[in-house]
Design a protein around this motif. Structure first.
Motif, short mmCIF file in Angstrom:
data_model
loop_
_atom_site.label_atom_id
_atom_site.label_comp_id
_atom_site.label_asym_id
_atom_site.label_seq_id
_atom_site.Cartn_x
_atom_site.Cartn_y
_atom_site.Cartn_z
N MET A 1 0.83 -1.20 0.00
CA MET A 1 0.00 0.00 0.00
C MET A 1 0.87 1.25 0.00
O MET A 1 0.59 2.18 -0.74
CB MET A 1 -0.93 0.01 1.21
CG MET A 1 -1.63 1.34 1.40
SD MET A 1 -2.96 1.50 2.61
CE MET A 1 -2.20 1.12 4.14
N ALA A 2 1.91 1.28 0.83
CA ALA A 2 2.70 2.50 0.99
C ALA A 2 3.30 2.96 -0.35
O ALA A 2 3.30 4.16 -0.65
CB ALA A 2 3.80 2.28 2.02
N ARG A 3 3.78 2.02 -1.16
CA ARG A 3 4.39 2.40 -2.44
C ARG A 3 3.34 2.99 -3.39
O ARG A 3 3.57 3.98 -4.07
CB ARG A 3 5.06 1.18 -3.07
CG ARG A 3 5.77 1.45 -4.37
CD ARG A 3 7.12 2.13 -4.15
NE ARG A 3 7.04 3.55 -4.39
CZ ARG A 3 7.81 4.47 -3.82
NH1 ARG A 3 8.72 4.12 -2.95
NH2 ARG A 3 7.70 5.74 -4.09
N HIS A 4 2.17 2.37 -3.45
CA HIS A 4 1.09 2.85 -4.31
C HIS A 4 0.68 4.27 -3.91
O HIS A 4 0.51 5.14 -4.76
CB HIS A 4 -0.10 1.89 -4.23
CG HIS A 4 -1.15 2.17 -5.25
ND1 HIS A 4 -1.16 1.59 -6.49
CD2 HIS A 4 -2.23 2.99 -5.21
CE1 HIS A 4 -2.19 2.03 -7.18
NE2 HIS A 4 -2.86 2.88 -6.43
N VAL A 5 0.55 4.49 -2.61
CA VAL A 5 0.14 5.80 -2.10
C VAL A 5 1.19 6.85 -2.45
O VAL A 5 0.88 7.93 -2.95
CB VAL A 5 -0.12 5.73 -0.58
CG1 VAL A 5 -0.34 7.10 0.01
CG2 VAL A 5 -1.29 4.81 -0.28
N ARG A 6 2.45 6.53 -2.20
CA ARG A 6 3.52 7.52 -2.46
C ARG A 6 3.66 7.80 -3.95
O ARG A 6 3.89 8.94 -4.36
CB ARG A 6 4.84 7.02 -1.86
CG ARG A 6 5.96 8.05 -1.87
CD ARG A 6 5.55 9.31 -1.07
NE ARG A 6 6.53 10.34 -1.16
CZ ARG A 6 7.29 10.77 -0.17
NH1 ARG A 6 7.17 10.25 1.04
NH2 ARG A 6 8.17 11.72 -0.34
N ASP A 7 3.51 6.77 -4.78
CA ASP A 7 3.60 6.99 -6.23
C ASP A 7 2.49 7.93 -6.71
O ASP A 7 2.73 8.82 -7.53
CB ASP A 7 3.52 5.66 -6.99
CG ASP A 7 4.78 4.83 -6.87
OD1 ASP A 7 5.82 5.35 -6.40
OD2 ASP A 7 4.72 3.63 -7.23
N ALA A 8 1.28 7.73 -6.20
CA ALA A 8 0.17 8.61 -6.57
C ALA A 8 0.42 10.04 -6.09
O ALA A 8 0.19 11.00 -6.83
CB ALA A 8 -1.14 8.07 -5.99
N GLU A 9 0.89 10.17 -4.87
CA GLU A 9 1.21 11.50 -4.33
C GLU A 9 2.27 12.19 -5.18
O GLU A 9 2.13 13.36 -5.55
CB GLU A 9 1.69 11.36 -2.89
CG GLU A 9 2.13 12.66 -2.26
CD GLU A 9 2.72 12.46 -0.88
OE1 GLU A 9 3.93 12.77 -0.71
OE2 GLU A 9 2.00 12.00 0.02
N ASN A 10 3.33 11.46 -5.51
CA ASN A 10 4.40 12.03 -6.32
C ASN A 10 3.91 12.46 -7.70
O ASN A 10 4.33 13.50 -8.21
CB ASN A 10 5.56 11.04 -6.47
CG ASN A 10 6.37 10.91 -5.20
OD1 ASN A 10 6.32 11.76 -4.31
ND2 ASN A 10 7.12 9.83 -5.10
#
Length: 141
Positions: A1-10
């Protein structure tokens, strides 16, 4: 989840329309407040309008819950309009994902309010949020 969230934020903080659009299936459905979108072309047009309208925008996402093929996020976004008024948007997003991790459905609920410039909490140079910037929880949002 953390990677998906950070990628979307970026993607949003870099204003990377391709990353925003291609994180969704070709026939993805979005409900973003009062906007109902279907497919990547409508998503791109909507995202383009948003990045043009929201000057100096910063967004901070935080994973809230996840399940099989589901992800829930909460977020805060700050930006100014072309008149110089600053805004903060608080909201949540519920995502349905396919087996490859692409978004097939995105449901967003948000509230937008004007803020004074000194009230801004999302302050970093344009681009991706620095790793040492406080999270939503640490900011008390």
């Amino acid at each position: 989840m953390a990677r998906h969230v950070r990628d979307a934020e970026n993607a949003w903080n870099r204003r990377d329309l391709d990353a925003i659009v291609f994180g969704n299936t070709i026939d993805c459905h979005w409900r973003d407040r009062v906007h109902f979108l279907w497919g990547r072309e409508q998503i791109r047009a909507h995202a383009q309008r948003q990045v043009c309208r929201e000057i100096d925008a910063r967004v901070l996402l935080e994973g809230w819950a996840e399940g099989v093929g589901r992800l829930s996020l909460r977020f805060a976004r700050e930006f100014r309009d072309d008149g110089g008024t600053w805004f903060r948007v608080y909201g949540s997003e519920d995502l349905q994902l396919d087996a490859a991790g692409l978004v097939t459905r995105r449901l967003t609920a948000a509230n937008e309010l004007p803020i004074a410039e000194y009230e801004r909490a999302l302050r970093w140079p344009a681009g991706a949020r620095p790793d040492d910037h406080p999270t939503l929880s640490e900011l008390g949002f």
